[in-house]
Design a protein around this motif. Structure first.
Motif, short mmCIF file in Angstrom:
data_model
loop_
_atom_site.label_atom_id
_atom_site.label_comp_id
_atom_site.label_asym_id
_atom_site.label_seq_id
_atom_site.Cartn_x
_atom_site.Cartn_y
_atom_site.Cartn_z
N TRP A 50 -11.16 0.26 -6.98
CA TRP A 50 -10.67 1.45 -6.27
C TRP A 50 -11.17 1.37 -4.85
CZ3 TRP A 50 -14.15 4.97 -4.14
CH2 TRP A 50 -13.61 6.16 -3.65
N ARG A 51 -10.42 1.96 -3.90
CA ARG A 51 -10.87 2.02 -2.50
C ARG A 51 -10.26 3.23 -1.83
NH1 ARG A 51 -7.45 -3.32 -0.38
NH2 ARG A 51 -5.39 -2.50 -0.87
N GLN A 52 -10.98 3.77 -0.82
CA GLN A 52 -10.49 4.97 -0.13
C GLN A 52 -11.25 5.15 1.18
OE1 GLN A 52 -10.42 8.51 -2.55
NE2 GLN A 52 -10.03 9.87 -0.82
N ARG A 98 -13.66 5.05 -15.50
CA ARG A 98 -13.35 4.73 -14.11
C ARG A 98 -12.98 6.00 -13.33
NH1 ARG A 98 -12.62 0.06 -12.16
NH2 ARG A 98 -14.67 -0.03 -13.13
N GLU A 99 -12.20 6.87 -13.92
CA GLU A 99 -11.81 8.11 -13.23
C GLU A 99 -13.03 8.97 -12.95
OE1 GLU A 99 -10.37 6.90 -15.96
OE2 GLU A 99 -8.54 6.18 -14.97
N ILE A 102 -15.01 7.47 -10.08
CA ILE A 102 -14.35 7.76 -8.80
C ILE A 102 -14.66 9.20 -8.36
CG2 ILE A 102 -12.10 8.11 -7.69
CD1 ILE A 102 -11.07 5.76 -9.42
#
Length: 564
Positions: A50-52, A98-99, A102
């Protein structure tokens, strides 16, 4: 199991790093650094989960593109040793999905960084095998933004001004008001053969000549108060605590009992020794079947800690129990003796590890000194040979004798160099190092061994303390034994001792596996026997038994005589 790990780093141009490269690695993407024209491509890197990009309200909207954001950072920082970004690497709880990971990361970044005016670029890496080591990379800007979305200064020039013999620092903006109040900047003036900082009014009155146009200022300037806070040790402690708080909040919310703690073992009052960071290189070596010193040290520390915790708990329970019967007291004393065997075994194991490390260090330290001296001699002679070659080349053909003299010296130096290189190669070969390893891996290995030795010494101190505590508890059980028949207690203990010793051997085998050493358990039995003065006790009991036997014989003899 959830673990605490939050590592803080600085991305500095002075260390050869760039913010664009760090962002490209973090996001597993390809990015062009416009500052130096280098293209950084990490698109083949695997494990991105994931990335943001996170921006405060005042930041330009186009910075949502990470390449634009970090090129803006690179453009602003013009110094060759600029600090470009701050990076955090955090271990994510494997108990969370994972959620959930995040969401944990988003809450932490928004609360601690974005709300404080930083731009953040974050990603989750989960290298193979998935779920084994999920961790987050967080890249942060180091300059605050103003209300218009422009970068603020990190440091501002501070002029040292004087007024009535007093010296005080002012920034350029502050100086306007200070000048109206009578403060003056100081410049260098020539006073005799010296250069002295003076105010212009005082210098002109004495007719001194100004020799520099630059006013006196502080060495580093005045740091932006926001930047100063971000760079402080106190703020780092707060961020570390905040990561533990947010992670524990999410673990509790999702129904998990595990918790993490940002405090050190010492701050938490724990005697267990923390493990050392292993790193990818050490783990890769282990996968190939090569034993890594770091991984081996961690295995030993984990085994030590598990056994230490177990034994400490047993000693505490035995100390609190009141033994009112002879069998119960015999059982308690032999259980405590079994623990003493394990303490001694572990101390012997640690001592063997220290001996191995000291032996290696006693070989490597002089070898490193010898290698450094050889490398220096080679450099010096190479430089001398190069100088002679240059001189010989510059001589004209008429200088025949000088040519011969230089040729002889060059030949001798060439021979010396060959011998030195041969000696250096033999030294490296004897230590199983290559030329490439010598300048980097050689000293690092010595440093790692010294760190391992220090860890083992700390473990040894912990076990020695626990051994002393167990001996104290054993002395307490001996006091309880004063009210029992000494011979009967001895016989009861001897009857169950082989079983207890076998339990100690089995436990040591279980903890140390292939590293188990039967000779150490044999030495431990002898050490415990010495510490508890069992030879003296055995002799005393035998004397008592002989005395009782004589008394019994005397009684039987008298009884026989009376019956006649």
């Amino acid at each position: 199991m959830a673990i605490y790990h939050l590592e803080a780093k600085i991305v500095s141009r002075g260390a050869g790093r760039s913010a664009v490269a760090a962002a490209a690695y973090l996001s597993c993407s390809r990015m062009l650094n416009e500052y130096d024209g280098v293209q950084h491509d990490y698109t083949r890197k695997q494990g991105l989960g994931w990335r943001q990009v996170f921006l405060p309200a005042t930041a330009p909207a186009e910075w949502q593109d990470r390449e634009t954001l970090w090129n803006a950072v690179e453009e602003t920082e013009t110094a060759k040793d600029s600090r470009l970004a701050r990076e955090f690497v955090a271990a994510l709880p494997i108990e969370l999905s994972r959620e959930e990971q995040i969401q944990l990361l988003q809450d932490f970044i928004k609360e601690q960084f974005v709300a404080d005016g930083m731009c953040a670029d974050a990603a989750i890496h989960d290298p193979y095998p998935p779920g084994h080591n999920p961790h987050a990379h967080i890249l942060l800007t180091v300059r605050p933004l103003d209300e218009k979305g422009k970068w603020q200064y990190k440091t501002e020039k501070e002029y040292l001004c004087v007024k009535g013999g007093e010296e005080r620092g002012f920034t350029a903006a502050e100086f306007k008001q200070a000048q109206a109040d009578g403060w003056e900047k100081q410049y260098q003036y020539k006073v005799g053969k010296k250069k002295v900082y003076m105010a212009p009014s005082a210098a002109q009155a004495q007719g001194y000549e100004r020799v520099s146009k630059y006013p006196k200022s502080t060495k580093y300037g005045r740091q932006n108060p926001i930047t100063e806070r971000w760079n402080s040790d106190e703020q780092l402690v707060l961020w570390r605590a905040a990561w533990a708080d947010v992670a524990n909040r999410h673990l509790e919310r999702t129904g998990h009992e595990e918790r993490i703690d940002h405090r050190s073992h010492a701050e938490r009052g724990l005697l267990e020794q923390p493990t050392v960071h292993e790193g990818v290189v050490a783990r890769a070596m282990e996968k190939k079947g090569i034993i890594s010193d770091r991984c081996e040290l961690n295995r030993q520390i984990k085994a030590d800690n598990a056994l230490l915790q177990e034994l400490r708990g047993q000693v505490k329970k035995l100390a609190q129990a009141v033994k009112s019967t002879l069998p119960a007291l015999a059982e308690a004393m032999e259980n405590l003796r079994k623990n003493l065997l394990l303490f001694c075994y572990q101390l012997g194991y640690l001592c063997k590890g220290k001996e191995r490390l000291n032996a290696s260090l006693n070989t490597l330290r002089p070898a490193l000194t010898q290698y450094n001296q050889l490398a220096k001699d080679i450099r010096d002679k190479t430089k001398e040979r190069r100088s002679l070659l240059t001189e010989k080349k510059a001589l004209s053909a008429v200088h025949v004798f000088r040519h011969r003299e230089l040729a002889a010296k060059i030949a001798a130096l060439t021979e010396d160099l060959e011998e030195l290189r041969s000696e250096k190669n033999l030294l490296l070969a004897s230590l199983a190092y290559t030329e490439e390893d010598a300048t980097d891996k050689f000293p690092k290995d010595i440093a790692a061994m010294e760190q391992s030795l220090k860890r083992l010494e700390e473990q040894e101190q912990k076990y020695s303390t626990e051994l002393d505590a167990a001996l104290t508890e054993y002395a307490g059980l001996r006091e309880q034994a004063q009210g029992f028949n000494r011979v009967q207690l001895y016989e009861a203990r001897q009857a169950i001792r082989p079983g207890k010793e076998q339990e100690a051997e089995n436990r040591a085998q279980e903890v140390y596996g292939e590293k188990y050493n039967p000779l150490l358990i044999f030495d431990s039995k002898k050490a415990v026997s010495r510490m508890l003065h069992e030879d003296i006790e055995r002799q005393a009991v035998r004397r008592m038994m002989r005395q009782a036997h004589k008394e019994q014989q005397t009684f039987q003899k008298k009884k026989s005589e009376q019956e006649r």
